[in-house]
Design a protein around this motif. Structure first.
Motif, PDB file in Angstrom:
ATOM      1  N   GLN A  59       0.813  -1.221   0.000  1.00  0.00           N
ATOM      2  CA  GLN A  59       0.000   0.000   0.000  1.00  0.00           C
ATOM      3  C   GLN A  59       0.851   1.278   0.000  1.00  0.00           C
ATOM      4  OE1 GLN A  59      -0.952  -2.551   2.396  1.00  0.00           O
ATOM      5  NE2 GLN A  59      -2.426  -3.309   0.918  1.00  0.00           N
ATOM      6  N   TYR A  60       2.072   1.190   0.570  1.00  0.00           N
ATOM      7  CA  TYR A  60       2.887   2.387   0.714  1.00  0.00           C
ATOM      8  C   TYR A  60       4.349   2.073   0.393  1.00  0.00           C
ATOM      9  CZ  TYR A  60      -1.167   4.016   3.390  1.00  0.00           C
ATOM     10  OH  TYR A  60      -2.426   4.353   3.784  1.00  0.00           O
TER      11      TYR A  60
ATOM     12  N   HIS B 234      10.262  -5.133   4.101  1.00  0.00           N
ATOM     13  CA  HIS B 234       8.826  -4.959   4.253  1.00  0.00           C
ATOM     14  C   HIS B 234       8.494  -4.812   5.732  1.00  0.00           C
ATOM     15  CE1 HIS B 234       9.146  -6.760   0.222  1.00  0.00           C
ATOM     16  NE2 HIS B 234       8.136  -5.956  -0.038  1.00  0.00           N
ATOM     17  N   TRP B 235       7.664  -3.847   6.014  1.00  0.00           N
ATOM     18  CA  TRP B 235       7.353  -3.452   7.388  1.00  0.00           C
ATOM     19  C   TRP B 235       5.871  -3.146   7.445  1.00  0.00           C
ATOM     20  CZ3 TRP B 235       5.675   1.509   8.920  1.00  0.00           C
ATOM     21  CH2 TRP B 235       5.720   1.776  10.305  1.00  0.00           C
ATOM     22  N   ASN B 236       5.268  -3.344   8.614  1.00  0.00           N
ATOM     23  CA  ASN B 236       3.858  -2.979   8.736  1.00  0.00           C
ATOM     24  C   ASN B 236       3.658  -2.057   9.924  1.00  0.00           C
ATOM     25  OD1 ASN B 236       4.288  -5.295  10.520  1.00  0.00           O
ATOM     26  ND2 ASN B 236       2.089  -5.162  10.920  1.00  0.00           N
ATOM     27  N   TYR B 237       2.667  -1.201   9.800  1.00  0.00           N
ATOM     28  CA  TYR B 237       2.371  -0.223  10.843  1.00  0.00           C
ATOM     29  C   TYR B 237       1.553  -0.861  11.951  1.00  0.00           C
ATOM     30  CZ  TYR B 237       0.315   3.849  13.146  1.00  0.00           C
ATOM     31  OH  TYR B 237      -0.102   4.777  14.088  1.00  0.00           O
TER      32      TYR B 237
ATOM     33  N   ASP C 266      -1.704  -2.718   6.687  1.00  0.00           N
ATOM     34  CA  ASP C 266      -0.986  -1.893   5.718  1.00  0.00           C
ATOM     35  C   ASP C 266       0.435  -2.414   5.538  1.00  0.00           C
ATOM     36  OD1 ASP C 266      -3.141  -0.196   5.372  1.00  0.00           O
ATOM     37  OD2 ASP C 266      -2.509   1.156   6.970  1.00  0.00           O
ATOM     38  N   VAL C 267       0.783  -2.796   4.329  1.00  0.00           N
ATOM     39  CA  VAL C 267       2.127  -3.279   4.024  1.00  0.00           C
ATOM     40  C   VAL C 267       2.942  -2.143   3.424  1.00  0.00           C
ATOM     41  CG1 VAL C 267       3.497  -4.915   2.686  1.00  0.00           C
ATOM     42  CG2 VAL C 267       1.328  -5.630   3.670  1.00  0.00           C
TER      43      VAL C 267
ATOM     44  N   ILE D 149       6.842   7.289  12.561  1.00  0.00           N
ATOM     45  CA  ILE D 149       6.745   8.734  12.356  1.00  0.00           C
ATOM     46  C   ILE D 149       6.753   9.089  10.872  1.00  0.00           C
ATOM     47  CG2 ILE D 149       7.814  10.965  12.870  1.00  0.00           C
ATOM     48  CD1 ILE D 149       8.964   9.603  15.422  1.00  0.00           C
ATOM     49  N   PRO D 150       7.763   8.659  10.094  1.00  0.00           N
ATOM     50  CA  PRO D 150       7.688   8.968   8.655  1.00  0.00           C
ATOM     51  C   PRO D 150       6.489   8.319   7.978  1.00  0.00           C
ATOM     52  CG  PRO D 150       9.536   7.493   9.131  1.00  0.00           C
ATOM     53  CD  PRO D 150       9.024   8.001  10.434  1.00  0.00           C
ATOM     54  N   PHE D 151       6.054   7.158   8.488  1.00  0.00           N
ATOM     55  CA  PHE D 151       4.881   6.511   7.876  1.00  0.00           C
ATOM     56  C   PHE D 151       3.626   7.353   8.067  1.00  0.00           C
ATOM     57  CE2 PHE D 151       1.155   3.726   8.402  1.00  0.00           C
ATOM     58  CZ  PHE D 151       1.049   3.283   7.101  1.00  0.00           C
TER      59      PHE D 151
END
Length: 234
Positions: A41-42, A84-87, A92-93, A228-230
């Motif tokens: 998604q981002y 790959h990281w999620n919030y 949200d990927v 924070i940047p996300f």
């Protein structure tokens, strides 16, 4: 010259990965694989900066879930990978593009090593470094590292931190906390410097944290810093 740019994607999902993935920071665990199947998604860009021998490349590897590197090998030019990281607990990927930045790289010689006699010597290629690229372009966050046991690495922070665009969140990371008995830079030194920066209203926060790439201390904090940047990206 553009060989590093071809590595933006980093390791493919099908490749084998290290089993010893630091807590809180994982390249791609099974849960994320299921979420990744739904699509990214981002996209987020994080830049790692700092003077030589501060642990930038080690952090770059750690963020990919790789083990601590004992041997110090100077990085010749910018290297880029994707993790790959999620919030938090959302679906949200986020594909995080992580840049290990070299301020002044070592250029490569064009052509083969074997030269014909009297053949004109070809010039070096321009290195892929911070002098060649605007590393802050489309940047969502900066990790600026120094070594708490080396004053000259802290001088780099004093010089370069004010140059980061004020809308970009920054985490100043004091590395080698496992060598705290040899430290010459105290936490208050960097906090006082950050507090004294004349930044305009609306600027992003600058956070300070300490780490040890050897034992993984501080990696969980970086996982939280990515929030924070996300949120700004959203």
């Amino acid at each position: 010259m553009f060989s590093a740019l071809k590595k933006l994607v980093g390791s493919e999902p099908g490749q084998l990965r290290e089993k010893n993935i630091p807590a809180g920071l994982q390249s791609m665990n099974q849960s994320l694989q299921r979420r990744f199947a739904k699509g990214v998604q981002y996209n987020m860009k994080i830049v790692i900066r700092g003077d030589r021998n501060t642990g930038k490349s080690t952090l770059w590897h750690r963020l990919q879930g790789k083990k601590f590197m004992e041997e110090y090998i100077p990085t010749q030019e910018i290297q880029v990978t994707s993790i790959h990281w999620n919030y938090k607990t959302t679906d949200d990927v986020v594909k995080v593009e992580v840049w290990d930045v070299v301020d002044k790289g070592k250029g490569k010689r064009r052509g083969d090593n074997l030269k014909l006699e009297n053949e004109p010597q070809e010039s070096d290629e321009v290195a892929l470094d911070a002098e060649f690229l605007d590393v802050y372009k489309n940047c969502n966050g900066v990790i600026m590292m120094f070594d708490i046991t080396k004053q000259w690495t802290f001088n780099y922070i004093l010089r370069e931190l004010p140059k980061v665009p004020t809308h970009v969140p920054v985490c100043v990371l004091g590395n080698h906390r496992d060598m705290g008995e040899h430290r010459v830079i105290l936490p208050d030194d960097i906090r006082d410097f950050i507090a004294g920066l004349n930044r305009p209203m609306g600027s992003s926060y600058i956070h300070y944290a300490e780490s040890s790439m050897k034992n993984g201390f501080g990696l969980k904090y970086l996982h939280r810093f990515f929030n924070i940047p996300f949120l700004q990206l959203q």
